[in-house]
Scaffold this motif. Structure first.
Motif, mmCIF file in Angstrom:
data_model
loop_
_atom_site.group_PDB
_atom_site.id
_atom_site.type_symbol
_atom_site.label_atom_id
_atom_site.label_comp_id
_atom_site.label_asym_id
_atom_site.label_seq_id
_atom_site.Cartn_x
_atom_site.Cartn_y
_atom_site.Cartn_z
ATOM 1 N N GLY A 384 0.824 -1.192 0.000
ATOM 2 C CA GLY A 384 0.000 0.000 0.000
ATOM 3 C C GLY A 384 0.861 1.246 0.000
ATOM 4 O O GLY A 384 1.640 1.490 -0.914
ATOM 5 N N LYS A 385 0.763 2.050 1.091
ATOM 6 C CA LYS A 385 1.500 3.291 1.191
ATOM 7 C C LYS A 385 2.816 3.123 1.934
ATOM 8 O O LYS A 385 3.511 4.105 2.193
ATOM 9 C CB LYS A 385 0.652 4.334 1.930
ATOM 10 N N ALA A 386 3.178 1.906 2.302
ATOM 11 C CA ALA A 386 4.313 1.695 3.201
ATOM 12 C C ALA A 386 5.478 1.008 2.511
ATOM 13 O O ALA A 386 5.306 0.222 1.578
ATOM 14 C CB ALA A 386 3.881 0.869 4.409
ATOM 15 N N LEU A 387 6.700 1.322 3.005
ATOM 16 C CA LEU A 387 7.905 0.556 2.690
ATOM 17 C C LEU A 387 8.079 -0.480 3.796
ATOM 18 O O LEU A 387 8.029 -0.141 4.986
ATOM 19 C CB LEU A 387 9.126 1.469 2.643
ATOM 20 N N VAL A 388 8.312 -1.727 3.418
ATOM 21 C CA VAL A 388 8.378 -2.817 4.394
ATOM 22 C C VAL A 388 9.660 -3.615 4.179
ATOM 23 O O VAL A 388 9.985 -3.999 3.047
ATOM 24 C CB VAL A 388 7.152 -3.752 4.283
#
Length: 604
Positions: A384-388
């Motif tokens: 989604g909107k995140a870096l993981v």
């Protein structure tokens, strides 16, 4: 301005009024005047006010010396040097306003029976950093001694050099403050270099190096080296013999035989010193230790039980893993995150980019633009909107990952970097459980919000998933260190780093009413971006475990030409204002219908 609250006179006094300050306690007295703990009324902060003795204020030489200390402090901005706030004059005397240091002096530390050689070397490295910075700015202290070194408790025990009243300037432009006459001795005899005792005016930076040698010897042995003295390792057991040669070189009678710069002295001390942070790591509280211990016990029991279930099926894998596995050693987070991690890969997230003449910003998560990141080390995915950074599954995977926003030309005087971060443990795969049984639990996960410049130059704001103290770590050439704050919050944490137009960096955790400063401000100085070697870029990093970074944004802004400071809050992008509705013209008023003339009466 030190711990003289408890070691010197501490009595209330009604002094001459100083506009803008409320003097509370007298905390120290000296040959030139008094030092008071005070409150700066405009900001409500605690400061130290140094008053020149009213009788000495009538003597032009002492007034010039007082002005000289202000000039020296104004030329210096370093974490290991006491900062000046203000100066002025009352009807009867002169005053300096400096930051208030709430810890003990080095004199009290020397007397402590708990002082170890490693702690002594840590203190010495911090003192040397401050003195080296002063030398590079053309200021020679000339009165280095334990009484003029203070320790800031609120900054984790950071050493700070103070009292530049006898300083000399290498720059001819400051010759009006050169108060020492030829063949005049100034300073404290036990800590003075031989040439300074004869001719203080012509003593150079090597005189300060002699004083540093005396301080180092005293820190290690508890004694001042007078006359013929034994090497430190012969005086006190447990001292590394390699320190003998370092101390001896500092204390050479001929300046030409000493270290030529403090940087050379630090280079020899560095391999013998403990972790080179600006203050010692703060121990966990009793409650924190109990929580960490309980988590480890529960985690270990669960891991053992689960390992027994799968051990038979993992016999062959276990043997191979036993031969190739190794215990994971701890690492310095900032240095690990900015080191060489391999080739870069590109990841892209939606976002917004704006590069105006006054303000530039990037936002990651949603928007019409694409924001690219150069990732290296551990694999990085997007959710989604995140870096993981996913959890580690194999022992040969890189423990460290980094993602740098591939957005350049972010020059500015004022900056704001923020994101929501989460550090958590790796999933308990069968191989991870076996590694834990064989080598113990892995180090706790850490996630970092960073500004990175050229190789080895960075500022990193680090959260540890175990609840250990939040950590601000920096390496900007010779200026490097670590500042510890409150315990890391559990779960998602909102982290911010802001830099104002004066180059003062502040770190915060939380939002709204829960927003709290972490440690003390880090003073980088004006043109702060140049300290990074190149225009710094925003970045995130992860060590161990699983890390998630969401809502990342970085903004820079040029300060107005007439302003000395600016509000970082102005950097936060605002949505465009909705257009105001156009008022419609009222309809034309209707004219009342004309009345018909009355009917004519008919004659009868």
């Amino acid at each position: 301005m030190s711990s003289l609250d408890t070691t010197a006179i501490s009595r209330p006094r009604i002094p001459d009024p100083i506009s803008g300050y409320r003097l509370e306690n007298l905390v120290g007295m000296g040959g030139m005047g008094e030092v008071h703990k005070a409150v700066q009324l405009s900001l409500g902060r605690t400061v130290a006010v140094k008053l020149l003795n009213p009788e000495l204020a009538k003597d032009g030489a002492f007034v010039a010396r007082f002005e000289k200390e202000a000039a020296a402090l104004a030329a210096l901005s370093h974490p290991n040097i006491v900062a000046i706030v203000d100066k002025g004059k009352t009807d009867t005397t002169y005053y300096l306003v400096m930051e208030f240091i709430d810890g003990p002096s080095l004199r009290e530390q020397v007397r402590s029976p708990l002082l170890t050689p490693k702690e002594a070397l840590r203190m010495m490295m911090e003192i040397c950093r401050g003195v080296e910075y002063a030398h590079n700015r053309g200021v020679i202290h000339r009165d280095l001694k334990p009484e003029n070194i203070l320790f800031d408790h609120q900054a984790g025990g950071l050493a700070k050099v103070t009292d530049f009243g006898l300083a000399s300037f290498l720059d001819d432009a400051n010759s009006r403050f050169n108060l020492t006459s030829t063949h005049v001795s100034m300073g404290t005899l036990s800590y003075m270099a031989p040439e300074q005792r004869v001719d203080a005016k012509n003593a150079d930076k090597r005189a300060d190096i002699f004083s540093l040698g005396v301080i180092l010897y005293e820190l290690l042995t508890g004694e001042v080296p007078l006359g013929t003295f034994d090497p430190p390792s012969k005086t006190k057991p447990g001292i590394d013999p390699r320190l003998d040669a370092i101390v001896a070189r500092c204390l050479k009678p001929d300046p030409a035989d000493r270290y030529s710069t403090v940087a050379e002295l630090m280079a020899d001390l560095e391999p013998l010193a403990p972790v080179l942070t600006s203050q010692p790591p703060q121990p966990l509280t009793r409650v924190q230790r109990i929580k960490v211990g309980a988590r480890r016990v529960v985690r270990t029991v669960a891991q053992v039980v689960m390992t027994l279930v799968v051990l038979a099926a993992l016999g062959v894998l276990g043997v191979a893993y036993l031969r190739s596995g190794e215990k994971r050693p701890p690492m310095v987070p900032g240095a690990a995150l900015t080191g060489e991690l391999g080739a870069d890969m590109v990841r892209t997230l939606p976002g917004r980019l704006a590069k105006g003449t006054e303000r530039k910003y990037l936002e990651v998560g949603e928007g019409p633009d694409s924001v690219s990141f150069l990732t290296t080390g551990r694999p990085v995915t997007t959710e989604g909107k995140a870096l993981v950074f996913p959890g580690l599954e194999m022992s040969n995977q890189s423990r460290v990952g980094r993602a740098v926003a591939d957005v350049v030309d972010m020059e500015g005087d004022i900056a704001l970097l923020k994101a929501d971060v989460l550090a958590d443990g790796s999933p308990l795969t069968p191989t991870a459980r076996l590694h834990t049984v064989l080598y113990g639990p892995p180090p706790d996960p850490q996630v970092a919000l960073m500004l990175v410049g050229s190789t080895g130059r960075y500022v990193a704001f680090i959260q540890e998933g175990s609840g250990a103290p939040l950590r601000l770590e920096w390496a900007l050439g010779e200026r490097r260190g670590t500042m510890l704050g409150q315990a890391s919050p559990t779960g998602v944490a909102h982290l911010e780093m802001e830099v104002d137009a004066e180059g003062v960096l502040r770190a915060f955790v939380g939002t709204g009413k829960d927003r709290r400063a972490v440690g003390e401000p880090l003073i980088i100085g004006r043109d702060w971006q140049k300290q990074f070697g190149e225009v710094p870029r925003s970045a995130v990093g992860c060590i161990e475990g699983t890390c998630r970074v969401e809502g990342l944004s970085y903004s820079v802004k040029q300060a107005p030409a007439t302003a000395t400071t600016s509000t970082v809050a102005e950097l936060t992008p605002r949505p465009p204002a909705a257009p105001k509705p156009v008022a419609k013209a009222p309809p034309p008023a209707k004219k009342p219908p004309a009345k018909a003339p009355p009917p004519k009466k008919k004659g009868r």
